[in-house]
Design a protein around this motif. Structure first.
Motif, PDB file in Angstrom:
ATOM      1  N   MET A 130       0.829  -1.113  -0.008  1.00  0.00           N
ATOM      2  CA  MET A 130      -0.185   0.042  -0.061  1.00  0.00           C
ATOM      3  C   MET A 130       0.767   1.227   0.014  1.00  0.00           C
ATOM      4  N   LEU A 131       2.049   1.130   0.599  1.00  0.00           N
ATOM      5  CA  LEU A 131       2.760   2.273   0.645  1.00  0.00           C
ATOM      6  C   LEU A 131       3.786   2.330  -0.747  1.00  0.00           C
ATOM      7  N   ALA A 132       3.817   1.361  -1.427  1.00  0.00           N
ATOM      8  CA  ALA A 132       4.376   1.299  -2.835  1.00  0.00           C
ATOM      9  C   ALA A 132       3.353   1.911  -3.681  1.00  0.00           C
ATOM     10  N   ALA A 133       2.078   1.802  -3.715  1.00  0.00           N
ATOM     11  CA  ALA A 133       1.000   2.463  -4.203  1.00  0.00           C
ATOM     12  C   ALA A 133       1.138   4.002  -4.194  1.00  0.00           C
ATOM     13  N   LEU A 134       1.463   4.492  -2.887  1.00  0.00           N
ATOM     14  CA  LEU A 134       1.493   5.623  -2.725  1.00  0.00           C
ATOM     15  C   LEU A 134       2.658   6.356  -3.484  1.00  0.00           C
ATOM     16  N   ARG A 135       3.661   5.814  -3.382  1.00  0.00           N
ATOM     17  CA  ARG A 135       4.941   6.301  -4.138  1.00  0.00           C
ATOM     18  C   ARG A 135       4.654   6.181  -5.752  1.00  0.00           C
ATOM     19  N   ALA A 136       4.140   5.112  -6.349  1.00  0.00           N
ATOM     20  CA  ALA A 136       3.838   5.151  -7.641  1.00  0.00           C
ATOM     21  C   ALA A 136       3.498   6.238  -8.388  1.00  0.00           C
ATOM     22  N   ARG A 137       2.292   6.846  -7.785  1.00  0.00           N
ATOM     23  CA  ARG A 137       1.670   7.964  -8.283  1.00  0.00           C
ATOM     24  C   ARG A 137       0.949   7.591  -9.844  1.00  0.00           C
ATOM     25  N   GLN A 138       0.617   6.367 -10.030  1.00  0.00           N
ATOM     26  CA  GLN A 138      -0.107   5.914 -11.128  1.00  0.00           C
ATOM     27  C   GLN A 138      -0.918   4.677 -10.943  1.00  0.00           C
ATOM     28  N   PRO A 139      -1.953   4.482 -11.576  1.00  0.00           N
ATOM     29  CA  PRO A 139      -2.419   3.060 -11.525  1.00  0.00           C
ATOM     30  C   PRO A 139      -1.765   2.038 -11.389  1.00  0.00           C
ATOM     31  N   ARG A 140      -2.119   1.125 -10.273  1.00  0.00           N
ATOM     32  CA  ARG A 140      -1.175   0.125 -10.139  1.00  0.00           C
ATOM     33  C   ARG A 140      -1.997  -1.185  -9.572  1.00  0.00           C
ATOM     34  N   ILE A 141      -1.581  -2.419 -10.051  1.00  0.00           N
ATOM     35  CA  ILE A 141      -2.100  -3.665  -9.560  1.00  0.00           C
ATOM     36  C   ILE A 141      -0.829  -4.332  -9.034  1.00  0.00           C
ATOM     37  N   SER A 142      -0.950  -4.524  -7.601  1.00  0.00           N
ATOM     38  CA  SER A 142       0.324  -4.987  -6.771  1.00  0.00           C
ATOM     39  C   SER A 142       0.419  -6.442  -6.910  1.00  0.00           C
ATOM     40  N   ALA A 143       1.483  -7.044  -6.877  1.00  0.00           N
ATOM     41  CA  ALA A 143       1.805  -8.369  -6.740  1.00  0.00           C
ATOM     42  C   ALA A 143       0.862  -9.198  -5.587  1.00  0.00           C
ATOM     43  N   PRO A 144       0.580 -10.135  -5.787  1.00  0.00           N
ATOM     44  CA  PRO A 144      -0.220 -10.434  -4.341  1.00  0.00           C
ATOM     45  C   PRO A 144       0.728 -10.841  -3.167  1.00  0.00           C
ATOM     46  N   TYR A 145       0.053 -10.437  -2.046  1.00  0.00           N
ATOM     47  CA  TYR A 145       0.885 -10.589  -0.737  1.00  0.00           C
ATOM     48  C   TYR A 145      -0.135 -10.706   0.298  1.00  0.00           C
ATOM     49  N   ALA A 146       0.344 -11.211   1.603  1.00  0.00           N
ATOM     50  CA  ALA A 146      -0.434 -11.432   2.491  1.00  0.00           C
ATOM     51  C   ALA A 146      -0.865 -10.217   3.261  1.00  0.00           C
TER      52      ALA A 146
END
Length: 366
Positions: A130-146
């Motif tokens: 979720m922090l990586a999504a904040l830094r990306a500043r673009q539409p994003r689909i994360s890798a699966p995680y717990a």
């Protein structure tokens, strides 16, 4: 010394040729059906995997579009907590796509969440994805995680920006993987086949994201040629041995937007189980033709051999006066038998002529 007669020779030769032809046809039918069943199953699994991969891709794109639409509304609501709560509740409840929805500010503080039971509103994010999504500043689909509750999930995020381009944060949604109430799980469905068929989804790191056995979700799949191929972006099918050394017919297709792979596979034994029934049906149909054929062969061999048999029996007893009459009554209905019959009659006529002359000479010779 015992010798086979013509009738038995004809029967043996004809039956042997017929049986060899039957066995060859039966074997050819088996091989043809075998290849056809394998090819059909491989193509069916490939098409099924491609369909689910396409559906998964569309599902994730639709989820991203929902977030994108919400992101256009949120800049005007950032200072209105009640409306932020209403928006995340709408996003979560509208389609059931997301198991959790979040609005996050640039400093990592969560402004609103749905459902409220998550207890994250007002807290500062610590989850790396979720922090990586904040830094990306673009539409994003994360890798699966717990997640914090131990669920395997994927996180979709859409940046929120003002009209002048100022970055405010993002709106994001979590989708549970492998959970019975997850929307993606509902899309892929539960495939509890009794014949050992399997459908599973792997991520780019070979982790199982979906499997009909929930206990296997999160495990790493190694040494599977279908997984290796689909993670290279290939779509196709192949026969392979799975991790349990079971011969499988697998079809696979990639999910374009995430790099995941969908694999549908079925045991070869399950596919070929119907082959035995098909071959029994073919054998029954062949026997319906073969038995009358044997009767016809038996009758024809008797018909062909009868004139020669009658001539052969008569030839043993040429000394009898009735031999010539018996030969005349033989029904020589084909060329060779007719020629033998004429030759024997001519021979008897010559023999009887000579015997007559010898007898006359015996009487008249002083």
């Amino acid at each position: 010394m015992y010798r086979l007669d013509l009738r038995r020779l004809i029967l043996l030769l004809t039956i042997a040729a017929t049986l060899l032809t039957l066995l060859n046809s039966f074997h050819a039918s088996y091989r043809t059906l075998y290849r056809q069943l394998i090819a059909q199953t491989l193509e069916a699994n490939r098409a099924y995997a491609a369909k689910l991969a396409h559906s998964t891709d569309n599902f994730l794109k639709a989820a991203q579009q929902q977030l994108a639409y919400s992101a256009t509304l949120l800049p005007e609501l950032f200072d209105r907590p009640e409306q932020l709560d209403a928006e995340v509740a709408r996003l979560k409840g509208q389609t059931g796509t997301f198991n959790g929805v979040f609005i996050v500010r640039t400093d990592g503080r969560v402004l609103a969440t749905a459902p409220n039971s998550l207890g994250l509103a007002g807290s500062v994010l610590k989850t790396q994805e979720m922090l990586a999504a904040l830094r990306a500043r673009q539409p994003r689909i994360s890798a699966p995680y717990a997640g914090v509750r131990g669920y395997l999930l994927v996180f979709l995020s859409q940046p929120i920006s003002t009209r002048d381009g100022r970055y405010l944060g993002y709106v994001g949604g979590a989708i549970h993987l492998g959970k019975h109430d997850g929307s993606l799980q509902a899309l892929l469905g539960n495939h509890y086949y009794q014949d050992g068929s399997q459908l599973y989804v792997v991520d780019a790191n070979r982790h199982l994201l979906h499997h009909q056995d929930p206990s296997q979700i999160g495990e790493i799949v190694n040494g599977n040629p279908a997984v290796e191929a689909v993670l290279r972006g290939e779509e196709g099918s192949r026969q392979l041995l799975d991790s349990q050394r079971t011969d499988m017919l697998a079809g696979y297709a990639p999910v374009a937007s995430t790099g995941w792979g969908v694999v549908a596979q079925r045991p070869s034994t399950a596919t070929l189980a119907a082959l035995d029934d098909l071959m029994l049906e073919i054998l029954f149909d062949v026997l319906l033709f073969f038995v009358p054929l044997l009767v016809a062969i038996w009758w024809l061999s008797k018909l062909i051999a009868r004139p020669l048999q009658q001539l052969a029996i008569t030839a043993r007893h040429w000394e009898f006066s009735s031999a010539q009459e018996q030969i005349r009554h033989v029904h020589s209905w084909y060329f060779e038998a007719e020629q033998l019959k004429l030759a024997m009659l001519n021979g008897l006529a010559l023999l009887h002529g000579k015997l007559g002359r010898l007898n006359q000479e015996n009487i008249t010779d002083p």
